[in-house]
Scaffold this active site. Structure first.
Site, PDB file in Angstrom:
ATOM      1  N   GLU A   5      18.787  -8.227  17.420  1.00  0.00           N
ATOM      2  CA  GLU A   5      18.645  -9.650  17.696  1.00  0.00           C
ATOM      3  C   GLU A   5      19.610 -10.573  16.951  1.00  0.00           C
ATOM      4  O   GLU A   5      20.082 -11.558  17.534  1.00  0.00           O
ATOM      5  CB  GLU A   5      17.208 -10.082  17.399  1.00  0.00           C
ATOM      6  CG  GLU A   5      16.197  -9.502  18.364  1.00  0.00           C
ATOM      7  CD  GLU A   5      14.779  -9.862  17.989  1.00  0.00           C
ATOM      8  OE1 GLU A   5      14.142 -10.623  18.735  1.00  0.00           O
ATOM      9  OE2 GLU A   5      14.301  -9.383  16.942  1.00  0.00           O
ATOM     10  N   ARG A  43       8.101 -17.715  14.371  1.00  0.00           N
ATOM     11  CA  ARG A  43       9.437 -17.241  13.990  1.00  0.00           C
ATOM     12  C   ARG A  43      10.454 -18.364  14.066  1.00  0.00           C
ATOM     13  O   ARG A  43      11.378 -18.431  13.243  1.00  0.00           O
ATOM     14  CB  ARG A  43       9.864 -16.052  14.855  1.00  0.00           C
ATOM     15  CG  ARG A  43      11.180 -15.426  14.414  1.00  0.00           C
ATOM     16  CD  ARG A  43      11.478 -14.129  15.123  1.00  0.00           C
ATOM     17  NE  ARG A  43      10.786 -13.000  14.533  1.00  0.00           N
ATOM     18  CZ  ARG A  43      11.275 -12.241  13.548  1.00  0.00           C
ATOM     19  NH1 ARG A  43      12.449 -12.524  13.019  1.00  0.00           N
ATOM     20  NH2 ARG A  43      10.592 -11.216  13.092  1.00  0.00           N
TER      21      ARG A  43
END
Length: 770
Positions: free
Chosen positions: A720, A308
């Site tokens: 997030e 990620r």
């Protein structure tokens, strides 16, 4: 009640103390569990002597690796993490023995009498040493487009550098906790503070040597998690289960705060080398970055986190020639793990710092450089891994935020302030975020639900997501209310339980509402189709005609109404009673899997995300060059949540995520000594943000008119992405430091930008300018 005004489902219980956490559960014959852990970063275990400890009154069991009835393993992805150390310890805080006693006092007394002989071994305590020793977990990963080396060679200008980003402690209010209660036969029931009850179930079954159907895991709520309980909540559950299995009595393990901080993994430290090429306008022509992650003692989720980070290395900017390389390295620290952003912040920090350097080199405002390089709608809209950036509001957000924040006027005012003040300097920065939503491990993008309707017209919703304070259960309840057309008091969301919804994915990747909300909707759609058939039959009998058609029946305001025939309606409660009498099932399971997700890790190409969430922030700070202290004067945030499910919940997540990011960027410095002992393992040495650290003027606005197609009620994930908006503060501090040298010299800078960093960097620039 409007969807936007619904309060958090546990809000009143939290403030009155009525919310039940694991520590609040009354359990008879409960034993206290304690973990004895390694004091060495790396050592060989020569002997373990339990004899004196076993003599302590009220001690019921002491276990070591030799006493594990199943497999001594609790690695979540790679089997490289023993449940209890057997022959070797690889970090300070690694569990070696477990104690069950009638009370904490007896457990502590026994722990003090356990004699473990160690032979210290060489420890790897920094990334440079790990790279020299080649402790790489897996093969190097690469994402690239074009020829970055050639483009850098031909670029008019280049800058290169190294950025080190620090670790971060999760600091959830409820430390790692689990209660294990043995049932009949081999059964084991767990009440766990876990983001991933299905994985907790699997790990417990594995260490006990039993099948999953003998283990039931329930999660009512967690007192915070932030990723720290995605895998590492499994550890205390496994330890408690082992003790409960050995004693056949309930056992609770609730880690003391200092022990929790010593034993558990953190946000991964990264050391990143980069080079960026650009022209005289500031357009980025090429970018190379090597991301090196400190995995700690085992793999945990490090490879997914590294992926990620790589997938977000370009953030919101189109870069034609780019190469991103990533490696994760083992060290002798607790295994680092998931944390809000899951690698995204570490990848984004590097490009944002590089853009700031471009602006300083060209003597331009960094906001102009960002605007110039944003992804566009019609062109320059493909990521380095080949995914198209669709429904992109970056330009709209930039234009709006520039006006609402008064950016240009404030920039001029700050320049004037800095000219007139020697010891206080102000800084301003605008930073964006483009964050991909989905698990990057494609098969995890699935969810299940079970919805039951009772004969009094009330609804009980079960789903696979877990509540950790983020408001997931509140959103799920709202989804159920809207889809069924009933009032909130009719709907309850149940505790998450592996026996009701099996094989669930972790509540992580900001996908809790996306996945579980769609699964709940699927179950409700099945129920509605059954109920509508009953309603059509009832209307037909009642009015003695066949004018009612199922396509015209709507569920709203606690009624089923035939919209094509005025005056025809029946209460939700009444039709449910009729359905029951007619032997119609009022229980349904639902399922959802995210469509169109795929990514080839070998080629570095694919569509790893279902969509992107966007945000943008402007922050203004003032630093004191004599003390290194900074004041966060104002922050303006504009965030894209699609059609918000519940505005109050989403704004709360934006504020909270930003402040947690603020801590990582400024105050939360983790330090270890030369032996690997953590020096910041308690509230008095580790500084999370307080009320004095948040913006004096804090403005948060949701972007409107941007519904997100294909998601639950056209919403977007929000957990997030706001974390990374704190880079606006980090780079505003850098802007203020730079003003000391009149923006002529690149400041020494790192993350976090602590008082020490600010003081030393500003002092160096001041000395150089004298």
């Amino acid at each position: 009640m409007k969807p936007t005004s619904r309060p958090h489902e546990s809000a009143s219980k939290h403030v009155t103390g009525e919310s039940v956490f694991i520590n609040d559960m009354p359990v008879s014959k409960l034993l206290s569990g304690k973990v004895v852990f390694s004091p060495h970063a790396h050592a060989r275990i020569l002997s373990i002597d339990l004899s004196a400890a076993l003599e302590v009154a009220r001690v019921k069991a002491i276990l070591t690796a030799a006493d594990i009835p199943g497999r001594n393993q609790m690695g979540s992805v790679i089997n490289d993490e023993p449940c209890l150390a057997e022959r070797e310890v690889t970090f300070i805080g690694q569990a070696v023995a477990l104690i069950a006693a009638e009370d904490e006092k007896a457990a502590f007394a026994a722990a003090s009498l356990i004699r473990i002989e160690y032979e210290p071994l060489e420890a790897i305590l920094d990334l440079d040493t790990a790279m020299v020793k080649n402790t790489r977990i897996d093969t190097e990963r690469v994402i690239e487009r074009g020829d970055a080396d050639a483009a850098l060679k031909n670029a008019p200008y280049t800058v290169r550098g190294t950025l080190k980003t620090g670790a971060q402690e999760h600091w959830y209010l409820e430390t790692q906790t689990s209660l294990a209660i043995p049932g009949e036969g081999k059964e084991m029931n767990l009440f766990a503070s876990s983001q991933n009850p299905a994985e907790t179930q699997a790990i417990v079954a594995q260490v006990l040597g039993i099948r999953k159907n003998e283990v039931e895991v329930e999660v009512k709520r967690m007192g915070g998690a932030f990723g720290g309980k995605e895998t590492q909540g499994n550890h205390v559950a496994a330890w408690a289960a082992l003790l409960a299995n050995a004693t056949r009595r309930p056992v609770k393990i609730h880690l003391f705060r200092d022990d929790d901080q010593v034993m558990t993994g953190k946000r991964h430290r990264f050391q990143s080398e980069y080079e960026i090429g650009f022209d005289e306008t500031g357009r980025i022509l090429a970018y190379k970055v090597d991301l090196n992650a400190d995995a700690g003692s085992s793999a945990d989720l490090s490879l997914a986190i590294l992926s990620r980070a790589m997938l977000h290395a370009e953030n919101a900017y189109h870069i034609p020639d780019i190469r991103i390389r990533g490696n994760a390295w083992k060290t002798n620290y607790p295994s680092n793990t998931a944390f809000r952003g899951f690698g995204g912040p570490q990848g984004i920090a590097v490009i944002e710092n590089a853009i700031d350097r471009i602006a300083r080199f060209l003597k331009k405002d960094s906001a102009e450089i960002r605007l110039l390089n944003f992804y566009r709608e019609e062109k320059n809209n493909r990521t380095p891994y080949g995914q198209k950036v669709e429904n992109n509001p970056l330009l709209m957000m930039y234009e709006k935020l520039l006006v609402t924040s008064g950016y240009t006027a404030r920039r001029n005012e700050i320049n004037a302030f800095n000219r007139d003040n020697e010891f206080f300097k102000k800084g301003l920065a605008l930073t964006p975020v483009k964050f991909g939503i989905s698990f990057t491990t494609a098969f995890l993008n699935q969810a299940g639900a079970l919805v039951n309707i009772f004969t009094d017209g009330t609804v009980l919703v079960n789903h696979g997501g877990t509540e950790m304070g983020q408001g997931l259960h509140t959103k799920i309840a709202e989804i159920a209310c809207v889809e069924l057309g009933v009032s909130p008091e009719r709907v309850k969301v149940n505790a998450t339980n592996t026996s009701r919804v099996p094989n669930t994915s972790a509540t992580a990747a900001s996908s809790g509402s996306d996945l579980n909300g769609m699964a709940v909707k699927n179950a409700i759609d099945i129920l509605k189709s059954r109920i509508v058939e009953v309603a059509v039959e009832w209307f037909t009998d009642q009015f003695r005609d066949d004018k009612t058609h199922k396509d015209n029946i709507v569920f709203e305001k606690d009624l089923l109404t035939d919209t094509a025939n005025p005056g025809r309606s029946i209460s939700f409660a009444e039709i449910i009673k009729i359905a029951y009498v007619k032997q119609v099932s009022l229980s349904a399971t639902g399922f959802y899997k995210t469509p169109g997700i795929s990514f080839d890790k070998e080629t570095g190409k694919g569509t790893p995300f279902y969509y992107y969430a966007f945000g943008m922030a402007v922050s203004e700070v003032m630093i004191d060059t004599l003390t290194g202290m900074h004041t966060l004067i104002r922050t303006d945030i504009l965030h894209d949540a699609g059609d918000s499910l519940i505005e109050g919940i989403d704004v709360g997540q934006i504020r909270g995520g930003f402040v947690q990011g603020l801590g990582w960027c400024t105050t939360e410095e983790m330090k270890w000594d030369s032996a690997g002992n953590q020096m910041t393992h308690s509230p008095d040495t580790y500084k999370i943000p307080t009320v004095n650290d948040i913006p004096e003027d804090f403005r948060v606005e949701l972007l409107t008119g941007v519904p997100n197609p294909g998601t639950i009620r056209r919403s977007k994930a929000v957990g997030e992405p706001p974390f990374m908006l704190a880079f606006s503060v980090w780079l505003a501090i850098k802007d203020a430091i730079s003003a000391v040298g009149e923006h002529e010299t690149e400041p020494d800078f790192g993350l976090p930008a602590t008082c020490e960093v600010i003081l030393l960097s500003a002092g160096k620039l001041k000395k150089a300018s004298e």
